[in-house]
Design a protein around this motif. Structure first.
Motif, PDB file in Angstrom:
ATOM      1  N   HIS A   1     -19.161 -25.518  15.478  1.00 31.20           N
ATOM      2  CA  HIS A   1     -20.010 -25.703  17.300  1.00 31.20           C
ATOM      3  C   HIS A   1     -21.374 -27.004  16.721  1.00 31.20           C
ATOM      4  O   HIS A   1     -21.861 -26.869  17.687  1.00 31.20           O
ATOM      5  CB  HIS A   1     -20.854 -24.317  16.972  1.00 31.20           C
TER       6      HIS A   1
ATOM      7  N   GLY B   1      -9.537 -19.196  11.994  1.00 32.54           N
ATOM      8  CA  GLY B   1     -10.724 -20.267  12.199  1.00 32.54           C
ATOM      9  C   GLY B   1     -10.227 -21.475  12.195  1.00 32.54           C
ATOM     10  O   GLY B   1      -9.480 -22.280  11.719  1.00 32.54           O
ATOM     11  N   LYS B   2     -11.423 -22.238  12.925  1.00 32.86           N
ATOM     12  CA  LYS B   2     -10.332 -24.104  12.494  1.00 32.86           C
ATOM     13  C   LYS B   2     -10.694 -24.515  11.877  1.00 32.86           C
ATOM     14  O   LYS B   2     -12.002 -23.990  10.706  1.00 32.86           O
ATOM     15  CB  LYS B   2     -11.919 -24.557  13.929  1.00 32.86           C
TER      16      LYS B   2
ATOM     17  N   GLN C   1      -6.414 -22.338  22.587  1.00 33.72           N
ATOM     18  CA  GLN C   1      -6.309 -22.159  21.048  1.00 33.72           C
ATOM     19  C   GLN C   1      -8.296 -21.407  20.715  1.00 33.72           C
ATOM     20  O   GLN C   1      -7.810 -20.295  19.773  1.00 33.72           O
ATOM     21  CB  GLN C   1      -6.095 -23.504  20.435  1.00 33.72           C
TER      22      GLN C   1
ATOM     23  N   TYR D   1     -10.022 -14.095  11.330  1.00 32.10           N
ATOM     24  CA  TYR D   1     -10.398 -15.000  12.076  1.00 32.10           C
ATOM     25  C   TYR D   1      -9.909 -16.140  11.258  1.00 32.10           C
ATOM     26  O   TYR D   1      -9.874 -15.778  10.242  1.00 32.10           O
ATOM     27  CB  TYR D   1     -12.272 -15.295  12.455  1.00 32.10           C
TER      28      TYR D   1
ATOM     29  N   PHE E   1     -16.351 -27.294  28.011  1.00 29.51           N
ATOM     30  CA  PHE E   1     -15.154 -26.591  27.504  1.00 29.51           C
ATOM     31  C   PHE E   1     -13.941 -27.772  28.408  1.00 29.51           C
ATOM     32  O   PHE E   1     -13.171 -27.129  27.524  1.00 29.51           O
ATOM     33  CB  PHE E   1     -15.325 -25.111  27.487  1.00 29.51           C
TER      34      PHE E   1
HETATM   35  C1  HEM Z   1     -21.491 -15.676  20.766  1.00 29.04           C
HETATM   36  C2  HEM Z   1     -21.655 -16.869  20.639  1.00 29.04           C
HETATM   37  C3  HEM Z   1     -20.148 -17.447  20.467  1.00 29.04           C
HETATM   38  C4  HEM Z   1     -18.294 -16.741  19.845  1.00 29.04           C
HETATM   39  C5  HEM Z   1     -18.776 -15.904  19.469  1.00 29.04           C
HETATM   40  C6  HEM Z   1     -18.183 -18.574  19.863  1.00 29.04           C
HETATM   41  C7  HEM Z   1     -16.792 -18.674  19.038  1.00 29.04           C
HETATM   42  C8  HEM Z   1     -16.275 -19.419  18.775  1.00 29.04           C
HETATM   43  C9  HEM Z   1     -14.827 -19.456  19.080  1.00 29.04           C
HETATM   44  C10 HEM Z   1     -14.303 -18.776  17.346  1.00 29.04           C
HETATM   45  C11 HEM Z   1     -14.039 -20.357  18.379  1.00 29.04           C
HETATM   46  C12 HEM Z   1     -12.536 -21.223  18.246  1.00 29.04           C
HETATM   47  C13 HEM Z   1     -12.867 -22.057  17.105  1.00 29.04           C
HETATM   48  C14 HEM Z   1     -11.364 -21.934  16.412  1.00 29.04           C
HETATM   49  O1  HEM Z   1     -10.720 -22.902  16.965  1.00 29.04           O
HETATM   50  O2  HEM Z   1     -11.588 -21.323  15.292  1.00 29.04           O
HETATM   51  C15 HEM Z   1     -15.134 -21.811  19.402  1.00 29.04           C
HETATM   52  C16 HEM Z   1     -15.787 -22.636  20.018  1.00 29.04           C
HETATM   53  C17 HEM Z   1     -15.978 -23.200  20.328  1.00 29.04           C
HETATM   54  N1  HEM Z   1     -17.046 -22.422  21.744  1.00 29.04           N
HETATM   55 FE1  HEM Z   1     -18.070 -21.471  21.116  1.00 29.04          FE
HETATM   56  N2  HEM Z   1     -18.695 -19.268  20.566  1.00 29.04           N
HETATM   57  C18 HEM Z   1     -19.706 -18.814  21.074  1.00 29.04           C
HETATM   58  C19 HEM Z   1     -20.751 -19.489  22.332  1.00 29.04           C
HETATM   59  C20 HEM Z   1     -20.210 -20.938  22.168  1.00 29.04           C
HETATM   60  C21 HEM Z   1     -21.261 -20.951  23.618  1.00 29.04           C
HETATM   61  C22 HEM Z   1     -22.590 -21.036  23.551  1.00 29.04           C
HETATM   62  C23 HEM Z   1     -20.630 -22.854  23.922  1.00 29.04           C
HETATM   63  C24 HEM Z   1     -20.898 -23.821  24.638  1.00 29.04           C
HETATM   64  C25 HEM Z   1     -21.746 -23.094  25.803  1.00 29.04           C
HETATM   65  C26 HEM Z   1     -19.637 -22.840  22.801  1.00 29.04           C
HETATM   66  C27 HEM Z   1     -18.696 -23.923  22.866  1.00 29.04           C
HETATM   67  C28 HEM Z   1     -17.417 -23.998  21.999  1.00 29.04           C
HETATM   68  C29 HEM Z   1     -16.119 -24.962  22.404  1.00 29.04           C
HETATM   69  C30 HEM Z   1     -15.840 -25.922  23.177  1.00 29.04           C
HETATM   70  C31 HEM Z   1     -15.248 -24.539  21.584  1.00 29.04           C
HETATM   71  C32 HEM Z   1     -14.062 -25.037  20.921  1.00 29.04           C
HETATM   72  C33 HEM Z   1     -14.706 -26.164  19.686  1.00 29.04           C
HETATM   73  C34 HEM Z   1     -13.257 -26.844  19.251  1.00 29.04           C
HETATM   74  O3  HEM Z   1     -12.219 -26.944  19.059  1.00 29.04           O
HETATM   75  O4  HEM Z   1     -13.836 -27.803  18.354  1.00 29.04           O
HETATM   76  N3  HEM Z   1     -19.624 -21.533  22.281  1.00 29.04           N
HETATM   77  N4  HEM Z   1     -16.423 -20.260  19.684  1.00 29.04           N
END
Ligand code: HEM
Length: 157
Positions: A109, A89-90, A68, A87, A61
Motif C-alpha cells: 500500500h 501476497g504480492k 487478484q 496469504y 482501485f
Molecule cells: C484493513 C484494511 C486493508 C486490508 C486488510 C487490505 C488488504 C489488501 C490485500 C490483501 C491486497 C492484495 C495485495 C496482493 O496482491 O497480494 C490489497 C491490495 C490493494 N489495496 Fe488494500 N487493504 C486494506 C486497505 C486498503 C485501503 C483503505 C485502500 C484504498 C482505499 C486499499 C487499496 C488497495 C489497492 C489499490 C490494492 C492493489 C495494490 C496492487 O495490486 O499493487 N487497501 N489490499
C-alpha cells in the motif's frame, strides 16, 4: 535507572501486543463463524462490490487487478480468522536494491496515498458485507480487530 527500565519494559510490552495483534487467531472459531472458505468467498465478493461502488474509495482501485485482490483478500481473511490458508501476497522483490524480498501490507500500500478516512470507509464496507451474509456481530468484530492494526502500515497520508 529504575524508571528507564520500566519505560523500556512498557515499550516492549506495547510492541509485543501490537505485533501479536497482527498474528492470526490460533483457533478456528472466527473462521467457522465467517462460514469457512465458502463463506469468506461470498463475503469478499460482496465487500469488493461495495468498495468498487463506494465514491469515497473506488477511484483508488482503478487500474488494479481486482480478481487478484479478491483472491488475496480471501487468503488473508481466512488465515487471520484461524482457517487453513496462507496469504501468498504480492511479491515485492526488492532484491535488486539489496533489501531482499518483502511481502507485507506496508509494501503493498505504500504508494497509494491512503488516508484514515479511506481506511475507515473500507472497514465500513467490510462490516456491511459481513452483515449482508448474516455473520454474527461478535465474529465480524473479531475479524475487524485483526485487520485494524494494519492501519499504521496502510495509512501513509
Ligand atoms: C484493513 C484494511 C486493508 C486490508 C486488510 C487490505 C488488504 C489488501 C490485500 C490483501 C491486497 C492484495 C495485495 C496482493 O496482491 O497480494 C490489497 C491490495 C490493494 N489495496 Fe488494500 N487493504 C486494506 C486497505 C486498503 C485501503 C483503505 C485502500 C484504498 C482505499 C486499499 C487499496 C488497495 C489497492 C489499490 C490494492 C492493489 C495494490 C496492487 O495490486 O499493487 N487497501 N489490499
Amino acid at each position: 535507572m529504575k524508571k528507564f527500565i520500566k519505560l523500556v519494559g512498557c515499550g516492549l510490552l506495547l510492541a509485543a501486543s501490537l505485533a501479536m495483534a497482527q498474528t492470526p487467531y490460533t483457533d478456528d472459531a472466527v473462521y467457522r463463524g465467517l462460514g469457512g472458505k465458502e463463506g469468506i468467498r461470498k463475503i469478499v465478493d460482496s465487500f469488493l462490490t461495495l468498495v468498487l461502488a463506494d465514491p469515497r474509495i473506488k477511484d483508488n482501485f482503478a487500474d488494479f487487478d481486482i480478481p487478484q485482490i479478491n483472491q488475496r483478500l480471501q487468503e488473508q481473511f481466512c488465515e487471520y480468522a484461524g482457517g487453513p490458508c496462507k496469504y501468498t501476497g504480492k511479491y515485492h522483490d526488492k532484491a535488486m536494491e539489496g533489501v531482499g524480498p518483502v511481502r507485507d501490507m506496508k509494501s503493498v500500500h505504500q504508494d497509494l496515498q491512503i488516508t484514515n478516512a479511506m481506511f475507515n470507509a473500507l472497514t465500513e464496507d467490510l462490516q456491511i458485507a459481513m452483515e449482508q451474509h448474516q455473520v454474527p456481530s461478535g465474529v465480524a468484530l473479531k475479524l475487524v480487530a485483526k485487520l485494524a492494526p494494519m492501519q499504521r502500515d496502510i495509512v501513509t497520508k
